[in-house]
Design an enzyme around this catalytic site. Structure first.
Site, short mmCIF file in Angstrom:
data_model
loop_
_atom_site.label_atom_id
_atom_site.label_comp_id
_atom_site.label_asym_id
_atom_site.label_seq_id
_atom_site.Cartn_x
_atom_site.Cartn_y
_atom_site.Cartn_z
N ARG A 50 -5.34 4.13 -2.28
CA ARG A 50 -5.34 5.59 -2.21
C ARG A 50 -5.48 6.12 -3.64
NH1 ARG A 50 -6.48 5.28 2.29
NH2 ARG A 50 -5.40 6.04 4.15
N HIS A 59 -14.95 6.10 -0.20
CA HIS A 59 -13.89 5.73 0.76
C HIS A 59 -14.49 5.11 2.04
CE1 HIS A 59 -9.53 6.84 2.02
NE2 HIS A 59 -9.93 5.71 2.60
N ASP A 97 -12.93 3.01 -4.65
CA ASP A 97 -13.35 3.47 -3.33
C ASP A 97 -12.59 4.74 -2.94
OD1 ASP A 97 -14.79 3.13 -0.81
OD2 ASP A 97 -12.85 2.62 0.09
N ARG A 118 7.46 -4.71 -3.81
CA ARG A 118 8.90 -4.46 -3.97
C ARG A 118 9.70 -5.71 -3.66
NH1 ARG A 118 8.84 0.54 -0.06
NH2 ARG A 118 7.62 -1.09 0.97
N GLU A 149 -10.36 13.70 -2.77
CA GLU A 149 -11.62 13.40 -2.07
C GLU A 149 -12.08 14.61 -1.27
OE1 GLU A 149 -10.77 9.88 0.20
OE2 GLU A 149 -10.24 8.76 -1.59
N ILE A 187 -4.04 -6.52 3.90
CA ILE A 187 -5.32 -6.48 3.17
C ILE A 187 -5.22 -7.24 1.85
CG2 ILE A 187 -7.10 -4.98 2.20
CD1 ILE A 187 -6.09 -2.79 4.17
N GLY A 240 0.01 -7.13 1.23
CA GLY A 240 0.24 -7.03 2.67
C GLY A 240 -0.96 -7.62 3.40
P1 NDP Z 1 0.55 -3.46 4.40
O1 NDP Z 1 1.64 -2.57 4.87
O2 NDP Z 1 0.24 -4.69 5.16
O3 NDP Z 1 0.85 -3.89 2.88
C1 NDP Z 1 1.33 -3.00 1.92
C2 NDP Z 1 1.71 -3.79 0.66
O4 NDP Z 1 2.11 -2.87 -0.35
C3 NDP Z 1 2.87 -4.74 0.89
O5 NDP Z 1 2.63 -5.93 0.18
C4 NDP Z 1 4.06 -3.99 0.30
O6 NDP Z 1 5.03 -4.93 -0.13
C5 NDP Z 1 3.39 -3.26 -0.87
N1 NDP Z 1 4.10 -2.05 -1.27
C6 NDP Z 1 4.47 -1.01 -0.51
N2 NDP Z 1 5.10 -0.08 -1.24
C7 NDP Z 1 5.13 -0.55 -2.51
C8 NDP Z 1 5.66 -0.06 -3.74
N3 NDP Z 1 6.30 1.12 -3.81
N4 NDP Z 1 5.49 -0.80 -4.85
C9 NDP Z 1 4.86 -2.00 -4.80
N5 NDP Z 1 4.35 -2.53 -3.66
C10 NDP Z 1 4.48 -1.80 -2.54
O7 NDP Z 1 -0.72 -2.52 4.27
P2 NDP Z 1 -2.27 -2.92 4.29
O8 NDP Z 1 -2.48 -4.09 3.39
O9 NDP Z 1 -2.75 -2.99 5.67
O10 NDP Z 1 -2.90 -1.58 3.64
C11 NDP Z 1 -2.52 -1.13 2.36
C12 NDP Z 1 -3.07 0.26 2.10
O11 NDP Z 1 -4.47 0.19 1.92
C13 NDP Z 1 -2.91 1.25 3.25
O12 NDP Z 1 -1.62 1.85 3.24
C14 NDP Z 1 -4.00 2.25 3.01
O13 NDP Z 1 -3.55 3.38 2.30
C15 NDP Z 1 -5.02 1.48 2.16
N6 NDP Z 1 -6.29 1.31 2.89
C16 NDP Z 1 -7.44 1.80 2.35
C17 NDP Z 1 -8.64 1.66 3.03
C18 NDP Z 1 -9.91 2.19 2.46
O14 NDP Z 1 -10.77 2.58 3.23
N7 NDP Z 1 -10.10 2.20 1.16
C19 NDP Z 1 -8.71 1.02 4.34
C20 NDP Z 1 -7.45 0.50 4.79
C21 NDP Z 1 -6.29 0.66 4.09
P3 NDP Z 1 6.60 -4.53 -0.24
O15 NDP Z 1 6.95 -3.86 1.05
O16 NDP Z 1 7.31 -5.83 -0.45
O17 NDP Z 1 6.70 -3.64 -1.42
#
Ligand code: NDP
Length: 320
Positions: A228, A275, A252, A172, A257, A152, A150
């Site tokens: 996560r 984190h 991270d 997915r 946590e 990130i 997505g």
């Molecule tokens: P996005 O919504 O932009 O991207 C999420 C990605 O995950 C998409 O490519 C989606 O593709 C994929 N995805 C979702 N569900 C599934 C699944 N069941 N199986 C496989 N792939 C899946 O989110 P971001 O990139 O902005 O952020 C991602 C996550 O990073 C956040 O939800 C957050 O929890 C975590 N995060 C952690 C941080 C930290 O401090 N460590 C900071 C910021 C974010 P598709 O829908 O096609 O499956």
């Protein structure tokens, strides 16, 4: 305001929204019962700066209309409780991607090239006793499996592409990108030298990275998790690190946590951060700005800028 933002952030919310603000530090705050007793029916918006809020707490605010989450991940918010009452939930996507991506790459480089043990060696005066350097893998020659592509994930992939890495991804749905899509996570892990986890937490992704995926990643493979802790089966990861099933991990985020198992804290083949992937002034200010702008729009126009997926049906959308 729920959680422990700085005083400046709380006063910015108050000033910029013009709304009266109550502050509780979290579910264990001693002032919460009193607030619930006297003011619960006045509260229409929760700005959430903790890991989340559960159904019970949502249920205690009879007039709640909006939950504004400080962060992209909202797996700590009980979305069923929110959607049942058509409470609009917003998050802060897109504004922290570059910093989180930097952190993922930092963890990968540090883990693979042994930054921490090599640093310790120099500090402990071990260099003069060492006959030859320990050779470690070349990151630029690695095939990287992205679990999530997505906002990130793409920022990470772009960086690692520039390094010279080959990028694979599992999500997915396949995307319009030049990277090879793997519909099967195990097969992608088998083909990867490092697996980078950057998907949402929550029920659907719970322990998606299990013992089987780690087995496929293999003895020369690395796991990087900036998503996560719930996505990775932590006991299986600990076993894999101890048994040499995989070579190392950069983490991270953790299952519980801020409690990090002692076996991870004492392991030499892991790099651990608390984190902090988005913890820069740039990203944190941008997240706070977006949270406040969502609240402002909601109060002024009944619309929001970045509703989460589950709220999209009933949230009115607005431009930033
Ligand atoms: P996005 O919504 O932009 O991207 C999420 C990605 O995950 C998409 O490519 C989606 O593709 C994929 N995805 C979702 N569900 C599934 C699944 N069941 N199986 C496989 N792939 C899946 O989110 P971001 O990139 O902005 O952020 C991602 C996550 O990073 C956040 O939800 C957050 O929890 C975590 N995060 C952690 C941080 C930290 O401090 N460590 C900071 C910021 C974010 P598709 O829908 O096609 O499956």
């Amino acid at each position: 305001v729920f959680g422990t933002p700085s005083k400046e952030r709380i006063s910015a919310i108050q000033k910029r929204t013009g709304a009266p603000v109550y502050h509780v530090e979290g579910p264990d705050d001693a002032t919460l019962p009193q607030l619930l007793q006297s003011e619960a029916d006045k509260i229409e918006i929760l700005a959430v700066f903790t890991h989340g809020i559960d159904a019970d707490l949502i249920g205690q605010f009879p007039n709640l209309r909006m939950i504004a989450n400080y962060g992209v991940g909202y797996d700590g918010i009980d979305m069923r409780a929110a959607t049942d009452r058509r409470i609009v939930v917003t998050n802060t996507p897109g504004v922290l991607d570059e910093d989180v991506a930097d952190m993922a790459v930092l963890l990968l480089l540090a883990t693979v090239r042994g930054l921490l043990p090599e640093d310790r060696l120099v500090r402990n005066d071990g260099w003069r006793k060492r006959q030859r350097s320990q050779l470690r893998p070349s990151v630029h020659r690695m095939t990287i499996g992205m679990l999530g592509l997505g906002n990130i994930g793409m920022a990470i992939a772009r960086r690692l592409e520039a390094f010279g890495c080959t990028i694979l991804y599992h999500t997915r749905h396949s995307k319009a990108v030049d990277y090879d899509y793997h519909s099967d996570l195990n097969a992608m892990a088998r083909a990867s030298d490092a697996l980078i986890v950057i998907i949402p937490g929550g029920r659907e992704t719970h322990h998606l990275v299990d013992a089987g995926v780690l087995e496929e990643l293999g003895e020369n493979g690395y796991l990087i998790n900036v998503a996560r802790g719930s996505v990775v089966d932590e006991p299986a990861l600990i076993a894999a690190l101890e048994n040499g099933t995989i070579a190392g991990a950069g983490l991270d985020v953790f299952a519980d946590e801020p409690n990090v198992p002692s076996s991870l804290r004492s392991a030499d083949n892991v790099v651990l951060t608390p984190h902090i992937a988005s913890a820069t002034p740039f990203s944190r200010d941008a997240m706070a700005d977006l949270l406040i702008e969502n609240i402002q729009k909601f109060l002024q126009e009944g619309r929001v800028i970045t509703p989460v997926r589950e709220s999209m049906d009933y949230a009115q959308m607005a431009e930033r």
